[in-house]
Design a protein around this motif. Structure first.
Motif, mmCIF file in Angstrom:
data_model
loop_
_atom_site.group_PDB
_atom_site.id
_atom_site.type_symbol
_atom_site.label_atom_id
_atom_site.label_comp_id
_atom_site.label_asym_id
_atom_site.label_seq_id
_atom_site.Cartn_x
_atom_site.Cartn_y
_atom_site.Cartn_z
ATOM 1 N N LYS A 23 12.632 0.634 -2.344
ATOM 2 C CA LYS A 23 11.631 0.227 -3.339
ATOM 3 C C LYS A 23 11.578 -1.297 -3.451
ATOM 4 O O LYS A 23 10.492 -1.901 -3.487
ATOM 5 N N ALA A 24 12.748 -1.920 -3.480
ATOM 6 C CA ALA A 24 12.796 -3.378 -3.588
ATOM 7 C C ALA A 24 12.227 -4.032 -2.328
ATOM 8 O O ALA A 24 11.522 -5.046 -2.408
ATOM 9 N N TYR A 25 12.532 -3.446 -1.165
ATOM 10 C CA TYR A 25 11.992 -3.986 0.088
ATOM 11 C C TYR A 25 10.469 -3.906 0.104
ATOM 12 O O TYR A 25 9.787 -4.888 0.428
ATOM 13 N N LEU A 26 9.919 -2.749 -0.236
ATOM 14 C CA LEU A 26 8.467 -2.589 -0.217
ATOM 15 C C LEU A 26 7.792 -3.509 -1.231
ATOM 16 O O LEU A 26 6.690 -4.020 -0.979
ATOM 17 N N ALA A 27 8.455 -3.744 -2.354
ATOM 18 C CA ALA A 27 7.910 -4.686 -3.337
ATOM 19 C C ALA A 27 7.866 -6.096 -2.752
ATOM 20 O O ALA A 27 6.899 -6.846 -2.953
ATOM 21 N N ALA A 28 8.919 -6.458 -1.993
ATOM 22 C CA ALA A 28 8.948 -7.774 -1.352
ATOM 23 C C ALA A 28 7.854 -7.889 -0.293
ATOM 24 O O ALA A 28 7.208 -8.934 -0.153
ATOM 25 N N VAL A 29 7.651 -6.802 0.466
ATOM 26 C CA VAL A 29 6.570 -6.788 1.464
ATOM 27 C C VAL A 29 5.224 -6.980 0.780
ATOM 28 O O VAL A 29 4.411 -7.820 1.171
ATOM 29 N N GLN A 30 4.987 -6.198 -0.274
ATOM 30 C CA GLN A 30 3.690 -6.250 -0.958
ATOM 31 C C GLN A 30 3.421 -7.624 -1.563
ATOM 32 O O GLN A 30 2.286 -8.123 -1.524
ATOM 33 N N SER A 31 4.450 -8.252 -2.070
ATOM 34 C CA SER A 31 4.268 -9.552 -2.719
ATOM 35 C C SER A 31 3.858 -10.642 -1.741
ATOM 36 O O SER A 31 3.345 -11.688 -2.142
ATOM 37 N N ASN A 32 4.089 -10.390 -0.441
ATOM 38 C CA ASN A 32 3.752 -11.394 0.577
ATOM 39 C C ASN A 32 2.465 -11.076 1.330
ATOM 40 O O ASN A 32 2.080 -11.822 2.232
ATOM 41 N N ILE A 33 1.810 -9.977 0.981
ATOM 42 C CA ILE A 33 0.542 -9.631 1.614
ATOM 43 C C ILE A 33 -0.583 -10.356 0.878
ATOM 44 O O ILE A 33 -0.630 -10.364 -0.349
ATOM 45 N N ARG A 34 -1.490 -10.951 1.650
ATOM 46 C CA ARG A 34 -2.629 -11.611 1.029
ATOM 47 C C ARG A 34 -3.835 -11.508 1.957
ATOM 48 O O ARG A 34 -3.683 -11.355 3.173
ATOM 49 N N PRO A 35 -5.029 -11.597 1.433
ATOM 50 C CA PRO A 35 -6.232 -11.402 2.243
ATOM 51 C C PRO A 35 -6.513 -12.585 3.149
ATOM 52 O O PRO A 35 -6.030 -13.696 2.924
#
Length: 614
Positions: A23-35
């Protein structure tokens, strides 16, 4: 076909064990995604530096921040036969990217050492640590934030795991692997092994040995036996990180170039500038890891992956251990006979049906998860039951695929789940009063499994070679080779001892090995309890064993124990030997890494645990 209950159970166990860290890893991934193109956030000066050497047209597109930019992380060097073909890949990828409305740049290079060159030499003590240096190098290459997707060029033993660890730490970027393929088949592997053993027995000289070795390793491409390099290739397919059928196509052929161009096309399509955004952190999940473990057991893959897979999984917030390997091994039949588990090589495996047939068998038996995300898109793992058609392209950079074979074309090499070569995957977790270790028994004859014999305790593999030359090994024994773990000397492979032990076993002696070191991806016919932990330097009980202690190695019972002196555990630990030749090879630079290395079951990593694993 419903899922196998053991596979379901192990998957659920890994998901539960990894819930918080994943969960923490996926949150870190999501926080670095941008358009949009990632370079849009860079300053004008940043982008100017990154494009200064580009051709004018590409520079215009990069400065305009409209096209996707594909990064290339390459492990090219022309000493490694498997990596020599990568010399031409950057230009091929750049041209394919242009045809698909994108640009491509070489983001950086990573080191790529060859275990075949360093096998039995001092340089092997850097081999395992090179994996994490490759992960560091991958991270440096991607740190410029110029890339909307990444193509990784790597094949061999530590290179693919290192690239994977680095890729997953940048799991918010789409990433895909482009392999080089195997060299054509050379001298048959059993003949090579026979001459090696004859040389160990003093019956042939160096000239004849060199002639045979050169006839085996003879051309560009991956070595053809089923060791760590080719196990890596199988894993990249079955875990969905490279295209279906990409692993075992020969280098420098039209089909190989077409697959590389198609890989580039997919790298462009997977960026967030289109509608197939596929970041790497979404591909490698618990189900993908389990699929990889299943593939290893079904094919008799390298024991080195019992270390590497733990480190790869951890990079994605997933926690696995050797109990997972063991349970999956008991549930998955061995359906491949590829050397050292047979006489065929990976070219024969590919011709007999290869990955498409293998994956189809595992799907039909309910042994793998099909509902996974892959770089191929489409129907998840089902896409990997297809194989590329030669000389059939709908358009530039598009390889056509056909359904793979439903029947094996050579049942001596590739059989079915219903009629396996053995009912399990041939990997054993051995536990006892010495510690925890693994053993690959798929190439060990059943009559050679159980060994109960006096210990010969050594701290350097060359000591056993000297004893053999002196004629002191004509007897039953268990060689206990200690202080070979990651903290002691970097955990070198000890495959140099295989010909000697194999020769003695052939004479009828009961021979086994217990070590906190590694053997090889080609672990062979002598029972070897390897990767023992706790290792000797970390206070493991292996450092308390003395010459003459009776050691019982019993893979059928999954145990390894000292059975003679009931009070042996009260002994003091043996002193660690001085690590040799540090200055001569610059290996003293790696002393800090040895000091912080994790245990082998946790991946023997020197990177430190990711923040989401704390």
């Amino acid at each position: 076909m419903s899922m196998n209950s053991t596979i379901e159970k192990v998957t659920a166990r890994i998901q539960k064990r990894s819930a918080a860290s994943r969960k923490a890893y996926l949150a870190a991934v999501q926080s670095n995604i941008r358009p949009g193109p990632r370079r849009k956030r860079l300053s004008e000066g940043n982008v100017a530096h990154a494009t200064a050497a580009c051709p004018v047209l590409e520079k215009t597109e990069l400065l305009g921040a409209k096209w996707a930019n594909v990064g290339i992380v390459t492990a090219y060097n022309d000493m490694l036969s498997a990596h020599q073909p990568f010399a031409t890949y950057p230009d091929l990828i750049k041209h394919a990217a242009r045809r698909n409305g994108a640009t491509a740049q070489v983001a950086g290079g990573v080191p790529a050492m060859c275990d075949g060159v360093t096998q039995g030499q001092d340089g092997m003590e850097l081999s395992l640590f090179s994996r994490d240096i490759i992960a560091y190098s991958t991270a440096i290459a991607l740190s410029h934030d110029m890339f909307d997707s990444v193509i990784h060029l790597g094949v061999c033993d530590k290179i693919v795991p290192g690239l994977m660890i680095g890729a997953l730490r940048y799991g918010y970027i789409p990433q895909i692997f482009a392999p080089a393929g195997p060299m054509p088949s050379g001298i048959p592997n059993p003949e090579k092994a026979k001459v090696r053993q004859l040389y160990a027995e003093g019956k042939v000289g160096r000239d004849e040995l060199l002639k045979v070795e050169a006839a085996s390793y003879h051309a560009p491409g991956t070595c053809t036996f089923y060791g760590t390099a080719n196990s890596n290739q199988m894993l990249m397919e079955i875990m969905g990180m490279q295209l279906p059928g990409a692993s075992f196509v020969h280098p420098n052929t039209p089909l190989r170039d077409a697959i590389t161009a198609q890989t580039t096309r997919r790298a462009v399509q997977m960026t967030n500038l289109g509608d197939e955004f596929t970041p790497a952190g979404h591909i490698i999940d618990e189900k993908a890891i389990v699929n990889g473990l299943v593939g290893l057991m079904a094919t008799g893959g390298s024991t080195n992956l019992t270390i590497h897979m733990a480190a790869i999984a951890a990079a994605a917030g997933i926690i696995i251990n050797w109990d997972d390997f063991s349970d999956i091994s008991h549930a998955v039949p061995l359906i491949c006979r590829i050397y050292p588990n047979g006489i065929a090589d990976v070219n024969h495996f590919h011709a007999a049906g290869g990955m498409a047939y293998l994956v189809g068998q595992l799907i039909d038996a309910g042994l793998v998860h099909t509902d996974v995300t892959t770089v191929a898109g489409g129907e998840g793992l089902i896409e990997y039951t297809r194989e590329p058609l030669k000389n059939a392209h709908a358009e530039a950079d598009t390889v056509l695929f056909k359904e793979g074979p439903k029947e094996s074309l050579d049942t001596d090499i590739l059989t079915s789940v219903d009629k396996p070569f053995r009912p399990d995957g041939g990997l054993r977790l051995l536990e006892g009063n010495i510690g925890r270790s693994v053993m690959k028994v798929s190439a060990v004859k059943r009559e050679n499994w159980l060994v109960e014999a006096p210990a010969i305790v050594i701290d350097d593999q060359n000591a056993l070679i000297d004893m053999h030359k002196a004629g002191e090994l004509e007897k039953d024994f268990v060689v206990v080779l200690r202080f070979q773990g990651p903290r002691a000397n970097g955990m070198p492979e000890l495959h140099k001892l295989t010909p000697i032990m194999g020769s003695l076993q052939d004479k009828g002696f009961k021979i086994a090995m217990v070590t906190d070191g590694r053997m090889s991806g080609a672990s062979g016919k002598v029972p070897a309890a390897i990767h023992m932990h706790p290792e000797a330097l970390a206070g493991g009980n292996i450092a308390k064993i003395q010459n003459g202690d009776i050691v019982r190695v019993d893979p059928a019972a999954e145990t390894v124990n000292v059975v003679s002196d009931p009070n042996w555990l009260s002994r003091p630990l043996a002193d660690a030997p001085k690590v040799q030749n540090l200055d001569a090879l610059g290996m003293n630079m790696f002393a800090p890494l040895r000091g912080q290395a994790d245990n082998s079951e946790a991946g023997a990593s020197v990177l430190g645990r990711p923040e989401w694993m704390v």
